[in-house]
Design a protein around this motif. Structure first.
Motif, PDB file in Angstrom:
ATOM      1  N   TYR A 157      11.526  -3.715  22.590  1.00 55.09           N
ATOM      2  CA  TYR A 157      13.115  -3.163  22.588  1.00 55.09           C
ATOM      3  C   TYR A 157      13.077  -2.157  21.601  1.00 55.09           C
ATOM      4  O   TYR A 157      13.661  -1.070  21.638  1.00 55.09           O
ATOM      5  CB  TYR A 157      13.992  -4.387  22.367  1.00 55.09           C
ATOM      6  N   ARG A 158      12.595  -2.569  20.442  1.00 53.11           N
ATOM      7  CA  ARG A 158      12.691  -1.445  19.149  1.00 53.11           C
ATOM      8  C   ARG A 158      11.815  -0.274  19.596  1.00 53.11           C
ATOM      9  O   ARG A 158      12.606   0.777  19.029  1.00 53.11           O
ATOM     10  CB  ARG A 158      12.307  -2.232  18.025  1.00 53.11           C
ATOM     11  N   ARG A 159      10.911  -0.450  19.966  1.00 56.79           N
ATOM     12  CA  ARG A 159      10.105   0.829  20.347  1.00 56.79           C
ATOM     13  C   ARG A 159      10.835   1.753  21.274  1.00 56.79           C
ATOM     14  O   ARG A 159      10.813   3.026  21.338  1.00 56.79           O
ATOM     15  CB  ARG A 159       8.809   0.169  20.710  1.00 56.79           C
ATOM     16  N   ILE A 160      11.247   1.260  22.422  1.00 58.70           N
ATOM     17  CA  ILE A 160      12.132   2.050  23.549  1.00 58.70           C
ATOM     18  C   ILE A 160      13.265   2.622  22.888  1.00 58.70           C
ATOM     19  O   ILE A 160      13.330   3.951  22.806  1.00 58.70           O
ATOM     20  CB  ILE A 160      12.659   0.844  24.617  1.00 58.70           C
ATOM     21  N   ALA A 161      13.985   1.876  21.832  1.00 55.42           N
ATOM     22  CA  ALA A 161      14.950   2.732  21.007  1.00 55.42           C
ATOM     23  C   ALA A 161      14.565   3.707  20.050  1.00 55.42           C
ATOM     24  O   ALA A 161      14.935   4.771  19.924  1.00 55.42           O
ATOM     25  CB  ALA A 161      15.668   1.872  20.408  1.00 55.42           C
ATOM     26  N   ASP A 162      13.348   3.308  19.329  1.00 55.67           N
ATOM     27  CA  ASP A 162      13.142   4.294  18.026  1.00 55.67           C
ATOM     28  C   ASP A 162      12.315   5.631  18.723  1.00 55.67           C
ATOM     29  O   ASP A 162      12.423   6.475  18.094  1.00 55.67           O
ATOM     30  CB  ASP A 162      12.064   3.544  17.394  1.00 55.67           C
ATOM     31  N   GLU A 163      11.773   5.387  20.011  1.00 57.87           N
ATOM     32  CA  GLU A 163      10.981   6.589  20.278  1.00 57.87           C
ATOM     33  C   GLU A 163      11.916   7.617  21.379  1.00 57.87           C
ATOM     34  O   GLU A 163      11.468   8.385  21.995  1.00 57.87           O
ATOM     35  CB  GLU A 163       9.712   6.406  21.359  1.00 57.87           C
ATOM     36  N   GLY A 164      13.400   7.194  21.377  1.00 60.89           N
ATOM     37  CA  GLY A 164      14.049   8.201  21.835  1.00 60.89           C
ATOM     38  C   GLY A 164      14.727   8.018  23.403  1.00 60.89           C
ATOM     39  O   GLY A 164      15.385   8.817  23.989  1.00 60.89           O
ATOM     40  N   HIS A 165      14.188   6.777  23.754  1.00 60.32           N
ATOM     41  CA  HIS A 165      14.560   6.268  25.219  1.00 60.32           C
ATOM     42  C   HIS A 165      15.868   5.677  25.377  1.00 60.32           C
ATOM     43  O   HIS A 165      16.399   5.054  24.307  1.00 60.32           O
ATOM     44  CB  HIS A 165      13.392   5.514  25.944  1.00 60.32           C
ATOM     45  N   THR A 166      16.184   5.807  26.342  1.00 61.66           N
ATOM     46  CA  THR A 166      17.791   5.066  26.291  1.00 61.66           C
ATOM     47  C   THR A 166      17.632   3.646  27.012  1.00 61.66           C
ATOM     48  O   THR A 166      17.074   3.242  27.866  1.00 61.66           O
ATOM     49  CB  THR A 166      18.701   5.765  27.705  1.00 61.66           C
ATOM     50  N   LEU A 167      18.261   2.660  26.256  1.00 65.92           N
ATOM     51  CA  LEU A 167      17.996   1.377  26.489  1.00 65.92           C
ATOM     52  C   LEU A 167      19.423   0.841  27.006  1.00 65.92           C
ATOM     53  O   LEU A 167      20.672   0.757  26.581  1.00 65.92           O
ATOM     54  CB  LEU A 167      17.887   0.721  25.108  1.00 65.92           C
ATOM     55  N   GLY A 168      19.168   0.561  28.491  1.00 63.99           N
ATOM     56  CA  GLY A 168      20.252   0.130  29.276  1.00 63.99           C
ATOM     57  C   GLY A 168      20.084  -1.513  29.657  1.00 63.99           C
ATOM     58  O   GLY A 168      19.269  -2.089  29.289  1.00 63.99           O
ATOM     59  N   MET A 169      21.157  -1.992  30.277  1.00 57.79           N
ATOM     60  CA  MET A 169      20.980  -3.411  30.553  1.00 57.79           C
ATOM     61  C   MET A 169      21.040  -3.615  31.969  1.00 57.79           C
ATOM     62  O   MET A 169      21.557  -2.834  32.826  1.00 57.79           O
ATOM     63  CB  MET A 169      22.453  -4.095  29.938  1.00 57.79           C
ATOM     64  N   HIS A 170      20.262  -4.908  32.307  1.00 54.73           N
ATOM     65  CA  HIS A 170      19.996  -5.218  33.548  1.00 54.73           C
ATOM     66  C   HIS A 170      20.318  -6.785  33.747  1.00 54.73           C
ATOM     67  O   HIS A 170      19.654  -7.306  34.545  1.00 54.73           O
ATOM     68  CB  HIS A 170      18.747  -4.849  33.975  1.00 54.73           C
ATOM     69  N   SER A 171      21.149  -7.158  33.081  1.00 51.48           N
ATOM     70  CA  SER A 171      21.605  -8.696  33.125  1.00 51.48           C
ATOM     71  C   SER A 171      20.592  -9.288  32.141  1.00 51.48           C
ATOM     72  O   SER A 171      19.613  -8.982  32.004  1.00 51.48           O
ATOM     73  CB  SER A 171      21.613  -9.240  34.549  1.00 51.48           C
ATOM     74  N   CYS A 172      21.042 -10.732  31.909  1.00 54.37           N
ATOM     75  CA  CYS A 172      20.175 -11.533  31.033  1.00 54.37           C
ATOM     76  C   CYS A 172      18.897 -12.094  31.845  1.00 54.37           C
ATOM     77  O   CYS A 172      17.710 -11.978  31.355  1.00 54.37           O
ATOM     78  CB  CYS A 172      20.862 -12.885  30.607  1.00 54.37           C
ATOM     79  N   THR A 173      19.336 -12.537  33.062  1.00 51.27           N
ATOM     80  CA  THR A 173      18.017 -13.393  33.804  1.00 51.27           C
ATOM     81  C   THR A 173      17.778 -12.724  35.140  1.00 51.27           C
ATOM     82  O   THR A 173      16.715 -12.935  35.863  1.00 51.27           O
ATOM     83  CB  THR A 173      18.582 -14.644  34.044  1.00 51.27           C
ATOM     84  N   HIS A 174      18.591 -11.648  35.446  1.00 49.72           N
ATOM     85  CA  HIS A 174      18.373 -11.067  36.879  1.00 49.72           C
ATOM     86  C   HIS A 174      18.633 -12.384  38.054  1.00 49.72           C
ATOM     87  O   HIS A 174      18.072 -11.797  39.399  1.00 49.72           O
ATOM     88  CB  HIS A 174      16.881 -10.722  37.110  1.00 49.72           C
ATOM     89  N   VAL A 175      18.994 -13.513  37.877  1.00 52.33           N
ATOM     90  CA  VAL A 175      19.345 -14.427  38.911  1.00 52.33           C
ATOM     91  C   VAL A 175      20.720 -14.158  39.310  1.00 52.33           C
ATOM     92  O   VAL A 175      21.697 -14.312  38.487  1.00 52.33           O
ATOM     93  CB  VAL A 175      19.291 -15.734  38.048  1.00 52.33           C
TER      94      VAL A 175
END
Length: 321
Positions: A157-175
């Motif tokens: 998660y941190r690497r996604i954010a630190d490298e300039g990518h957008t961090l979006g949400m897709h629900s907690c469980t996808h259930v």
């Protein structure tokens, strides 16, 4: 006789050496001159377009201030201004020229085809490889993630954010039954994930992708509209897709098929949001990614960007419709 032949041979050799030396001097000079003229022409063209763009932005600001006084005139002028907006040749501009414009990437590449690579369901055992490929090609993407605790996942998660990518949400469980059980369930699920990502990365995510998309057949259209309204009320923008790699099918697609699915129809769109999946089983998605990026980067006036608040939303079901 021998002396005469020797003198003529020496004379001819001197001419050849002199001609060779002149070529060594003149060819680079001609090349530099031609290149310099072309470079100056490109700089002049970009300077003119930069001046036009700055004038355009000033006019847009004035129009915005005048909007409350005459809305009809504002709309008419806005339409005219959009047709006049200059398209910058960003590839030929220097880093300093780009920085001097003080534009967001969405503004800078206005007039280009914009492609957004989006990955659902991560993080997974493939996320690190995906990030490595994106880094190699200097490309930013968007990750719609679910809730996964543990040190390794938190580092991703941190690497996604630190490298300039957008961090979006897709629900907690996808259930689906958990996410879409009720408005209260949806709110709790979204807030749990949003708070978790903030604690791990320091990023308060502003972007969401519904499990199954906003056109899923699990929840009713009215239910999905209510969930979309909840996101709107929280200042969260949701994104579907208009191009699919189709890597979510039960059978594992070949690398070549995923490349074709992701790139064959991009010319149809000015803004293309491509759907990929970041799960451990999607090995061929990872294998296809370099070729997909290369094909997109080879397209004229096309750029790969991460989703931001300025990105035009691609939505299958919009609130109020």
């Amino acid at each position: 006789m021998d002396d005469d032949r020797r003198r003529r041979r020496v004379k001819r050799l001197k001419k050849e050496i002199l001609g060779f030396l002149l070529a060594l001097i003149l060819v680079p000079w001609v090349f530099v001159t031609v290149f310099g003229i072309r470079n100056n022409k490109l700089k002049k063209e970009n300077a003119e377009k930069t001046d036009l763009l700055n004038q355009y932005l000033e006019q847009m600001e004035m129009l915005s201030q005048a909007a409350t006084e005459n809305e009809d005139l504002y709309k008419e002028s806005l339409a005219t201004m959009e047709n006049m907006k200059p398209v910058l040749d960003v590839e030929s501009m220097t880093k300093e020229e780009i920085e001097a414009l003080s534009l967001s990437e969405e503004e800078l590449y206005d007039g280009y085809r914009k492609v957004y690579l989006t990955f659902d369901d991560g993080p997974s055992s493939n996320t690190e490889a995906i990030l490595d490929i994106l880094k190699e090609y200097n490309v930013k993407a968007t990750f719609f993630v679910i809730y996964k605790d543990g040190r390794d996942n938190e580092e991703l998660y941190r690497r996604i954010a630190d490298e300039g990518h957008t961090l979006g949400m897709h629900s907690c469980t996808h259930v689906y039954s958990t996410v879409y059980g009720s408005e209260e369930d949806f709110i709790e699920d979204t807030n749990t994930l949003r708070n978790f990502l903030y604690m791990v990365t320091g990023v308060e995510s502003e972007f969401y992708r519904f499990p199954g998309g906003s056109s899923n057949r699990v929840a009713t259209r009215d239910e999905m509209r209510s969930f979309a309204q909840i996101l709107n009320d929280e200042g969260i923008i949701y994104y579907d897709w208009n191009v699919s790699s189709q890597d979510a099918t039960s059978s594992i697609l070949s690398k070549n098929q995923i490349v074709r699915n992701a790139t064959d129809n991009l010319e149809r769109f000015n803004e293309a949001v491509i759907l990929f999946h970041d799960t451990g089983s999607k090995v061929t998605t990872v294998e296809a990614l370099p070729e997909i990026i290369e094909k997109i980067q080879a397209m004229d006036h096309t750029v790969i960007l991460p989703i931001t608040r300025e990105t035009k939303p691609i939505q299958h079901l919009t609130v109020g419709k």
